[in-house]
Design an enzyme around this catalytic site. Structure first.
Site, PDB file in Angstrom:
ATOM      1  N   ARG A   1     -17.530 -54.143   7.312  1.00 17.04           N
ATOM      2  CA  ARG A   1     -18.428 -52.992   7.307  1.00 17.04           C
ATOM      3  C   ARG A   1     -18.593 -52.454   5.899  1.00 17.04           C
ATOM      4  NH1 ARG A   1     -19.322 -51.657  12.417  1.00 17.04           N
ATOM      5  NH2 ARG A   1     -17.835 -52.509  13.929  1.00 17.04           N
ATOM      6  N   THR A   2     -19.709 -51.786   5.699  1.00 13.50           N
ATOM      7  CA  THR A   2     -19.959 -51.155   4.413  1.00 13.50           C
ATOM      8  C   THR A   2     -18.904 -50.089   4.155  1.00 13.50           C
ATOM      9  OG1 THR A   2     -22.292 -51.414   4.902  1.00 13.50           O
ATOM     10  CG2 THR A   2     -21.730 -50.040   3.034  1.00 13.50           C
ATOM     11  N   ARG A   3     -18.220 -50.174   3.005  1.00 16.10           N
ATOM     12  CA  ARG A   3     -17.211 -49.169   2.664  1.00 16.10           C
ATOM     13  C   ARG A   3     -17.659 -48.283   1.529  1.00 16.10           C
ATOM     14  NH1 ARG A   3     -11.850 -50.728   4.074  1.00 16.10           N
ATOM     15  NH2 ARG A   3     -11.883 -52.455   5.541  1.00 16.10           N
ATOM     16  N   GLN A   4     -18.653 -48.735   0.806  1.00 16.12           N
ATOM     17  CA  GLN A   4     -19.157 -47.917  -0.300  1.00 16.12           C
ATOM     18  C   GLN A   4     -20.582 -48.334  -0.625  1.00 16.12           C
ATOM     19  OE1 GLN A   4     -16.173 -49.736  -2.101  1.00 16.12           O
ATOM     20  NE2 GLN A   4     -17.280 -51.304  -3.168  1.00 16.12           N
TER      21      GLN A   4
ATOM     22  N   TRP B   1     -26.150 -45.265   3.801  1.00 15.83           N
ATOM     23  CA  TRP B   1     -25.332 -44.482   2.860  1.00 15.83           C
ATOM     24  C   TRP B   1     -26.197 -43.627   1.928  1.00 15.83           C
ATOM     25  CZ3 TRP B   1     -20.129 -46.303   3.599  1.00 15.83           C
ATOM     26  CH2 TRP B   1     -19.175 -45.449   3.038  1.00 15.83           C
TER      27      TRP B   1
END
Lengths: 270, 249
Positions: free
Chosen positions: A46-49, A153
């Site tokens: 998953r996207t963490r940043q 994000w």
């Protein structure tokens, strides 16, 4: 079995997915075929940043419109990677959005909203989506995505003017929403927001366009001095009775001679 | 009709011995019974006009429209079964969106006509479905300039300078041929389109009709929109007047 012929032969689509078959690795199996609930579970990341990022967006209301502003920088970490990126986007004829955070997610959102506008336009019923509707849609999308543990994000400001009324709203990657007569995202929420409040609150119905532009430009300049992920090249969007207009890039003149006199960091020897 | 009673016209999946598919020809008949629709591809845009027959005074004026918007820059005028036209319109909107999703650029009209052609053709292959009773005029401005295509019930499609489908198509085609379409402006084409629709309308057979007009051009900023009300009124009036002058001759 899907018994509607109209649904046959369609490509997978995240937005229209009657039986939750998308994305593939999230299909529940409930152990029917003796495999774990998610065969690809270990493979899923998953996207963490965010990767390529934009910084603050500022917006205020004034007498007969709203103004939204953002600089032209997209950073790659601390590297000022792209210096000619537009972070403001007109959605239909009454609304503009400005985004900080991940720029590829923002491009996805722009495309998503454009598709929405086109499908509404093709109804040909004489109605057009206003800023309030677009804000509601966008905040539902943002919240739905965070609930799938797959957020877009960004922190986004939505500004607009329709039927003689102004609109300003904030929504971010976890689906938080709020409205106010002055808004700022990112670093601007700490540095610019107090300045904007002081200049605008209680005078929303007095400020002229020129005054509003001046307030925003001043705040952008302060941000440029304080925020290491910002640029002195920016654009300003105005939404009023006439619709949306996004300016060409402008460059703020800045003064750096004082820097030499500063002591306590850097390469000075004394 | 030679086809009747032979048993070869019962399914779209069966050829007749001389190589025809009668169900497709019957579908074309459904189009011939419907009010005329025309499309004009001119110098700076595209104009659509439809003779919408009003079968009851109880219908709300300007309801049941036969001109649809497919994408910002693409319009669709249909002749034939109204419900089939709606379905084709919905499919076309989906195809246009899918093209945009894939290539991130506005759909070229030819690509859309191609996809709809494939879709319509698929309905000529199976005994479980019937072909569409629709001739569809797709038009718009893309990066190649103004474009106009007609998709027939068989799934075949051609590009045109001027297109006419439905009841009055023969007369409308002769009228379109008289025009120098590539040098007209959309502004002029609106009046010509209205005139032709008034001309081909058969007062003795069908009583009432509503004129539908839409355009894509510089005036609309490249968008497919209904013509403004004032212009519509003027075009409708001049169309009637031209008809009266013809009568005097």
């Amino acid at each position: 079995m899907d018994h509607f012929p109209t649904n046959w032969g369609r490509p997978r689509n995240e937005a229209v997915d009657l039986y939750n078959t998308y994305p593939l690795h999230l299909r529940p199996d409930n152990g029917t075929y003796g495999r774990p609930k998610d065969s690809f579970e270990e493979g899923v990341q998953r996207t963490r940043q965010p990767i390529v990022t934009g910084t603050s967006v500022l917006a205020i209301k004034f007498k007969d419109g709203v103004i939204v502003a953002a600089d032209n920088l997209a950073s790659y970490g601390s590297l000022a990677r792209f210096k000619d990126i537009q972070r403001l986007h007109a959605v239909g004829t009454h609304t503009v959005i400005g985004a900080g955070g991940d720029m590829s997610d923002f491009q996805h959102i722009q495309h998503d909203l454009d598709s929405l506008i086109i499908s509404e336009f093709s109804e040909g019923d004489g109605h057009a989506l206003g800023p309030a509707e677009i804000y509601e849609y966008l905040s539902q999308v943002m919240y739905a995505r965070r609930s799938k543990m797959n957020p877009l994000w960004n922190s986004i400001l939505v500004g607009g003017w329709k039927d003689g009324k102004s609109f300003l709203g904030y929504v971010d990657l976890i689906g938080t929403t709020y409205s106010a007569s002055t808004l700022a995202t990112g670093y601007g929420a700490y540095i610019a927001q107090p300045l904007l409040r002081k200049a605008v609150e209680g005078r929303e119905n007095e400020l002229t366009e020129e005054e509003a532009v001046k307030i925003v430009e001043e705040s952008l300049k302060v941000l440029f001095y304080r925020d290491a992920r910002s640029l002195n090249k920016y654009q300003i969007a105005i939404v009023n009775e006439k619709g949306v207009s996004i300016s060409d890039s402008r460059i703020a003149p800045t003064e750096w001679s004082f820097a030499e006199g500063i002591r306590g960091y850097g390469a000075q020897t004394q | 009709m030679t086809s009747i009673g032979t048993g070869y016209d019962l399914s779209a999946s069966t050829y007749s011995p001389d190589g025809r598919i009668f169900q497709i020809e019957y579908a074309a008949k459904a189009v011939e019974n419907s009010g005329t629709a025309i499309g004009l591809r001119v110098k700076d845009g595209v104009v659509f006009a439809v003779e919408k027959l009003v079968h009851s005074k109880l219908l709300v004026p300007s309801s049941n429209r036969r001109i649809q918007t497919i994408d910002r820059h693409i319009g669709l005028a249909t002749s034939g079964l109204l419900a089939d036209g709606r379905h084709i319109g919905n499919r076309a909107r989906e195809e246009a969106e899918n093209y945009r999703e894939t290539y991130r650029t506005p759909t070229p009209v030819q690509a859309l006509a191609d996809r709809i052609g494939l879709y319509v053709q698929a309905y000529t292959l199976y005994s479980s479905v019937r072909p569409f009773g629709i001739s569809a005029i797709f038009g718009g401005i893309d990066k190649e300039g103004p474009q106009l295509y007609v998709v027939e019930p068989s799934g075949i499609f051609y590009g045109y300078h001027g297109a006419a489908v439905g009841k009055g198509r023969q007369l409308a085609k002769t009228e379109l041929e008289k025009l120098d379409l590539p040098s007209l402006t959309v502004q002029e084409a609106v009046f010509e389109a209205a005139r032709i629709i008034h001309l081909v309308h058969d007062d003795s057979k069908d009583k009432e009709f509503e004129l539908e007009l839409s355009w894509v051009g510089k005036e609309t900023g490249g968008l497919h929109l209904p013509v403004p009300h004032e212009l519509w009124v003027e075009a409708d009036k001049r169309g009637r007047e031209a008809l009266d002058e013809d009568m005097v001759d």
